[in-house]
Design an enzyme around this catalytic site. Structure first.
Site, mmCIF file in Angstrom:
data_model
loop_
_atom_site.group_PDB
_atom_site.id
_atom_site.type_symbol
_atom_site.label_atom_id
_atom_site.label_comp_id
_atom_site.label_asym_id
_atom_site.label_seq_id
_atom_site.Cartn_x
_atom_site.Cartn_y
_atom_site.Cartn_z
ATOM 1 N N LEU A 1 0.814 -1.217 0.000
ATOM 2 C CA LEU A 1 0.000 0.000 0.000
ATOM 3 C C LEU A 1 0.844 1.262 0.000
ATOM 4 C CD1 LEU A 1 -2.740 -1.101 2.550
ATOM 5 C CD2 LEU A 1 -2.741 -1.334 0.063
ATOM 6 N N HIS A 2 0.278 2.299 -0.614
ATOM 7 C CA HIS A 2 0.903 3.634 -0.653
ATOM 8 C C HIS A 2 -0.196 4.677 -0.484
ATOM 9 C CE1 HIS A 2 -0.688 3.674 -4.692
ATOM 10 N NE2 HIS A 2 0.032 2.605 -5.016
ATOM 11 N N GLU A 3 0.183 5.936 -0.588
ATOM 12 C CA GLU A 3 -0.779 7.013 -0.348
ATOM 13 C C GLU A 3 -1.965 6.980 -1.324
ATOM 14 O OE1 GLU A 3 -1.262 9.604 1.894
ATOM 15 O OE2 GLU A 3 0.153 8.478 3.128
ATOM 16 N N GLY A 4 -1.772 6.421 -2.515
ATOM 17 C CA GLY A 4 -2.894 6.295 -3.450
ATOM 18 C C GLY A 4 -3.983 5.411 -2.865
ATOM 19 N N HIS A 5 -3.579 4.249 -2.356
ATOM 20 C CA HIS A 5 -4.552 3.363 -1.708
ATOM 21 C C HIS A 5 -5.180 4.055 -0.492
ATOM 22 C CE1 HIS A 5 -1.595 0.301 -3.414
ATOM 23 N NE2 HIS A 5 -2.720 -0.083 -3.966
ATOM 24 N N LYS B 1 -6.294 6.231 -11.223
ATOM 25 C CA LYS B 1 -4.998 5.747 -11.722
ATOM 26 C C LYS B 1 -5.208 4.607 -12.724
ATOM 27 C CE LYS B 1 -0.634 4.314 -11.689
ATOM 28 N NZ LYS B 1 -0.727 2.882 -11.627
ATOM 29 N N ASP B 2 -6.150 3.722 -12.405
ATOM 30 C CA ASP B 2 -6.506 2.621 -13.306
ATOM 31 C C ASP B 2 -7.830 2.989 -13.968
ATOM 32 O OD1 ASP B 2 -4.443 0.361 -12.500
ATOM 33 O OD2 ASP B 2 -5.095 1.363 -10.674
HETATM 34 P P1 AMP Z 1 -3.923 -1.994 -6.793
HETATM 35 O O1 AMP Z 1 -3.459 -2.387 -5.432
HETATM 36 O O2 AMP Z 1 -2.843 -1.506 -7.686
HETATM 37 O O3 AMP Z 1 -4.811 -3.048 -7.423
HETATM 38 O O4 AMP Z 1 -4.863 -0.743 -6.593
HETATM 39 C C1 AMP Z 1 -5.970 -0.785 -5.726
HETATM 40 C C2 AMP Z 1 -6.771 0.477 -5.908
HETATM 41 O O5 AMP Z 1 -5.964 1.612 -5.624
HETATM 42 C C3 AMP Z 1 -7.283 0.661 -7.352
HETATM 43 O O6 AMP Z 1 -8.599 1.193 -7.313
HETATM 44 C C4 AMP Z 1 -6.307 1.656 -7.913
HETATM 45 O O7 AMP Z 1 -6.832 2.425 -8.970
HETATM 46 C C5 AMP Z 1 -6.031 2.516 -6.703
HETATM 47 N N1 AMP Z 1 -4.766 3.224 -6.854
HETATM 48 C C6 AMP Z 1 -3.540 2.688 -7.104
HETATM 49 N N2 AMP Z 1 -2.615 3.665 -7.244
HETATM 50 C C7 AMP Z 1 -3.278 4.842 -7.093
HETATM 51 C C8 AMP Z 1 -2.875 6.212 -7.143
HETATM 52 N N3 AMP Z 1 -1.613 6.575 -7.371
HETATM 53 N N4 AMP Z 1 -3.821 7.154 -6.940
HETATM 54 C C9 AMP Z 1 -5.123 6.791 -6.718
HETATM 55 N N5 AMP Z 1 -5.551 5.533 -6.660
HETATM 56 C C10 AMP Z 1 -4.654 4.563 -6.845
#
Ligand code: AMP
Length: 277
Positions: free
Chosen positions: A31-35, A147-148
């Protein structure tokens, strides 16, 4: 300690007794700040919040980075607990995606382009697992990142077509201070690759900054920006309709979306930005 449920039955029971509305943030961990921005949006709107952590094998093609995908469950749980997440669903791949499973959820059309064209079967894997996660967690609102962007559209279509009864909320792309979109995969970049990865953002900036409504010019700007950075292997650089993702040409009256994907060293990165109408 934050409750971590690995069994479908336990997670279903927890979901059934959770105060509503239930907000849900599906993730693949690392996890990062986006999550965390999604978690905060869920916390702000919902009486209880569930996050899932599942590196979904169905959405990785042969030769993709399933084994190398970053994983750090302990750190993830600490972060989610600090954000006030009520429970985590973290199923085991052997039981959640058993070899005996014979059902695929497929969204047609939208998945033919961009990520779908480059990663055959990717969105089938996403749609199948998101449907399963929704069945277990039974959320009222699910939070996805722009992002996605294509994934977000696919999920909206899926929810509408199958009457899943979940509101899909979206959150903007969270970026590093220099503009690189946050991604779990960024951790796999060497310092020099990390510097080159900025090309995705630079390309989008060129398209957004010079946007005069001409899709072909904007596409050219994206491609020229990639061409200027050696060591970045672009996959696509498109200007598309923000609802259908069909490529746009000539003068565009309404809004558009710029979307890019490129390989930098061992990692394939994606990013996108709105082009206002
Ligand atoms: P992931 O773990 O990559 O499958 O992402 C899980 C959720 O976090 C998805 O809805 C992604 O679109 C969202 N996400 C990933 N990176 C970002 C980001 N940089 N900014 C906003 N949402 C993000």
């Amino acid at each position: 300690m934050i409750p971590v449920l690995g069994e479908v039955g336990d997670a279903r029971a927890r979901a059934a007794s959770a105060p509503r509305p239930v907000g849900f943030v599906p993730t693949m961990g690392a996890l990062h700040e986006g999550h965390l921005s999604l978690v905060r949006a869920a916390r702000g709107r919902c009486a209880s919040v569930c996050a899932s952590i599942f590196v979904n094998p169905l959405q990785f093609g042969p030769g993709e980075d399933l084994d190398a995908y970053p994983r750090d469950l302990d750190r993830d749980l600490r972060l989610l607990e600090a954000e006030g997440v009520d429970w985590v669903f973290a199923p085991d791949a052997r039981t959640f995606t058993p070899k005996t499973a014979a059902t695929t959820v497929r969204v047609e059309g939208l998945t033919d382009r961009l990520e779908g064209a480059s990663r055959p079967g990717h969105f089938d894997g996403v749609a199948t697992i998101v449907t399963k996660l929704f069945n277990v967690v039974a959320p009222d609102v699910a939070f996805f990142g722009e992002k996605d962007y294509q994934q977000l559209l696919v999920i909206r279509q899926l929810v509408s077509d199958l009457d899943l009864g979940v509101e899909v909320a979206s959150c903007p792309v969270v970026r590093e201070p220099d503009g690189l979109a946050m991604s779990s995969r960024n951790a796999r970049l060497s310092p020099s690759e990390r510097a080159r990865a900025l090309a995705l953002h630079t390309a989008l900036e060129a398209a957004v900054g010079g946007w005069d409504g001409d899709a072909d010019t904007a596409r050219e700007r994206l491609r020229a920006a990639f061409a200027a950075v050696p060591g970045v292997d672009p996959d696509y650089a498109e200007v598309a309709d923000p609802r259908t993702l069909e490529p746009l040409h000539g003068h565009v009256a309404g809004p558009a979306r710029a979307l890019v994907a490129a390989r930098v060293g061992p990692v394939r990165l994606i990013d996108n930005a709105p082009l206002p109408g």
